[in-house]
Design an enzyme around this catalytic site. Structure first.
Site, PDB file in Angstrom:
ATOM      1  N   LYS A  53       0.814  -1.217   0.000  1.00 36.69           N
ATOM      2  CA  LYS A  53       0.000   0.000   0.000  1.00 36.69           C
ATOM      3  C   LYS A  53       0.846   1.265   0.000  1.00 36.69           C
ATOM      4  CE  LYS A  53      -0.728   0.610   5.006  1.00 36.69           C
ATOM      5  NZ  LYS A  53      -0.111   1.953   5.079  1.00 36.69           N
ATOM      6  N   SER A  79      -9.491  -0.601   9.926  1.00 36.25           N
ATOM      7  CA  SER A  79     -10.890  -0.846  10.275  1.00 36.25           C
ATOM      8  C   SER A  79     -11.086  -1.169  11.752  1.00 36.25           C
ATOM      9  CB  SER A  79     -11.456  -1.991   9.428  1.00 36.25           C
ATOM     10  OG  SER A  79     -10.711  -3.177   9.635  1.00 36.25           O
ATOM     11  N   SER A 116     -18.871   3.448   5.770  1.00 33.45           N
ATOM     12  CA  SER A 116     -19.260   2.583   6.881  1.00 33.45           C
ATOM     13  C   SER A 116     -20.515   3.093   7.557  1.00 33.45           C
ATOM     14  CB  SER A 116     -18.124   2.520   7.910  1.00 33.45           C
ATOM     15  OG  SER A 116     -18.542   1.892   9.100  1.00 33.45           O
ATOM     16  N   TYR A 139     -12.308   5.583  13.753  1.00 34.73           N
ATOM     17  CA  TYR A 139     -12.607   4.898  12.493  1.00 34.73           C
ATOM     18  C   TYR A 139     -13.829   5.511  11.837  1.00 34.73           C
ATOM     19  CZ  TYR A 139     -14.507   1.380   9.356  1.00 34.73           C
ATOM     20  OH  TYR A 139     -15.059   0.757   8.261  1.00 34.73           O
ATOM     21  N   LYS A 177      -9.274 -11.141  10.818  1.00 31.86           N
ATOM     22  CA  LYS A 177      -9.684  -9.929  11.511  1.00 31.86           C
ATOM     23  C   LYS A 177      -9.684 -10.062  13.032  1.00 31.86           C
ATOM     24  CE  LYS A 177     -13.215  -7.680   9.758  1.00 31.86           C
ATOM     25  NZ  LYS A 177     -12.644  -6.346   9.455  1.00 31.86           N
ATOM     26  N   PRO A 179     -10.507 -10.098  16.711  1.00 27.52           N
ATOM     27  CA  PRO A 179     -11.664  -9.585  17.469  1.00 27.52           C
ATOM     28  C   PRO A 179     -12.656  -8.806  16.618  1.00 27.52           C
ATOM     29  CG  PRO A 179      -9.600  -9.145  18.632  1.00 27.52           C
ATOM     30  CD  PRO A 179      -9.227  -9.628  17.270  1.00 27.52           C
ATOM     31  N   ALA A 202     -28.910  -7.829  28.835  1.00 23.67           N
ATOM     32  CA  ALA A 202     -29.777  -6.687  28.552  1.00 23.67           C
ATOM     33  C   ALA A 202     -28.987  -5.380  28.563  1.00 23.67           C
ATOM     34  CB  ALA A 202     -30.903  -6.630  29.576  1.00 23.67           C
TER      35      ALA A 202
END
Length: 314
Positions: A53, A79, A116, A139, A177, A179, A202
């Protein structure tokens, strides 16, 4: 040639495989293979060349051409939603994207990039309108700010520019990826290891495991992205989810149903996620539908077993 940044990653590698299925192999894959495990996502794929990259960015900054480029699929990004080094995130996600956008605009090359759904924060609105956009982390902020930059281009660009706000994507080739992999991936491995899957209890007014997300299978996402590639008249920023929110309980039941065993265990909602967790997302798909995309999307009852079958392949 077609350029796919992040081409060894989750969505990028699936785009490369989908292009191969169309008989397209003149592909330049751009990525960072510091984590060499990502190379496994490209096993079985055919592409012409690979560039790191940083080398790619240096070349486009110097005005390098790569022949007749049909499109750039820009999937590369940091990400990790827990990354708070803002300088790093903005360099990788924002500055890099701007440089590549202008390279494409100068040459009339279609630019299809990954935004996103994290830009919507806690909601409650999930349509592509400024008043619904409330990023909660670096992010999301970097993705939101690039969308803002695209919106502020001084005039309608001569070539196609499309941003797609991905909702909760799951499916093949996400194992690297860690986690950040999908709950379907984690539930599958929890069940194999412990005989149970763990869901949050909850929170935010939702019962145990009843927090809801718009889960989209990567095959559906890539199909929509290639449709946009086929329709250069489609331009702008669009949501890309299924348009239906489903609970984590539904995902867990799909995993348990696939294996024919297992149970659900609810764990206390983590303190560090309170106030910073999307308990509900549901894409407003009206803009993409109005643009002409009419394919159906898989619900988790169909998509999750399809994915788990892939995970258990020999």
């Amino acid at each position: 040639m077609i350029i796919v940044t992040g081409g060894a990653g989750f969505i990028g590698s699936n785009i490369v495989h989908a292009l191969n299925a169309r008989g397209i192999t003149d592909i330049l894959v751009v990525d960072d293979l510091t984590d060499g495990h990502k190379c496994l996502n490209l096993v079985g794929a055919d592409f012409r060349d690979y560039l790191d990259k940083d080398s790619f960015l240096e070349r486009i900054a110097n005005g390098r051409d790569f022949g007749a480029v049909r499109a750039v699929f820009h999937e590369g990004a940091c990400s990790t939603t827990t990354e708070w080094n803002g300088r790093f995130v903005m360099q990788v996600n924002y500055d890099y994207s701007k440089a590549l956008l202008h390279w494409c605009l100068h040459r009339g090359v279609p630019f299809l990039y990954a935004s996103s759904a994290s830009v919507y924060g806690m909601g409650p609105g999930f349509s592509e309108r400024r008043e619904h956009e409330h990023p909660l982390n670096m992010y999301a902020f970097s993705k939101w700010q690039f969308d803002q930059y695209v919106r502020a281009l001084p005039e309608p660009p001569a070539s196609q520019v499309v941003g797609l706000r991905y909702f909760n994507v799951y499916g093949p080739r996400e194992q690297h990826k860690g986690p950040m992999a999908s709950v379907a991936y984690h539930f599958h491995h929890q069940l194999l290891r412990d005989g149970k899957v763990r869901l949050f209890g909850a929170s935010d007014g939702y019962g145990p495991g009843e927090q809801r997300r718009d889960f989209i299978h990567v095959d559906d996402l890539v199909r929509a992205k290639l449709w946009i590639f086929d329709h250069p008249e489609v331009r702008g920023i669009f949501n890309l989810g299924t348009g239906h929110a489903q609970s984590f309980n539904e995902v867990a039941r799909a995993v348990i149903g696939f294996h024919g065993r297992g149970e659900i265990e609810y764990i206390p909602f983590p303190d560090h996620l309170k106030g910073a967790y999307q308990s509900y997302t549901q894409a407003d798909m009206s803009r993409l539908r109005s643009a002409g995309y009419d394919a159906a999307f898989m619900r988790v009852e169909e998509g999750v077993p399809r994915y788990l079958q892939w995970l258990q392949r020999p």
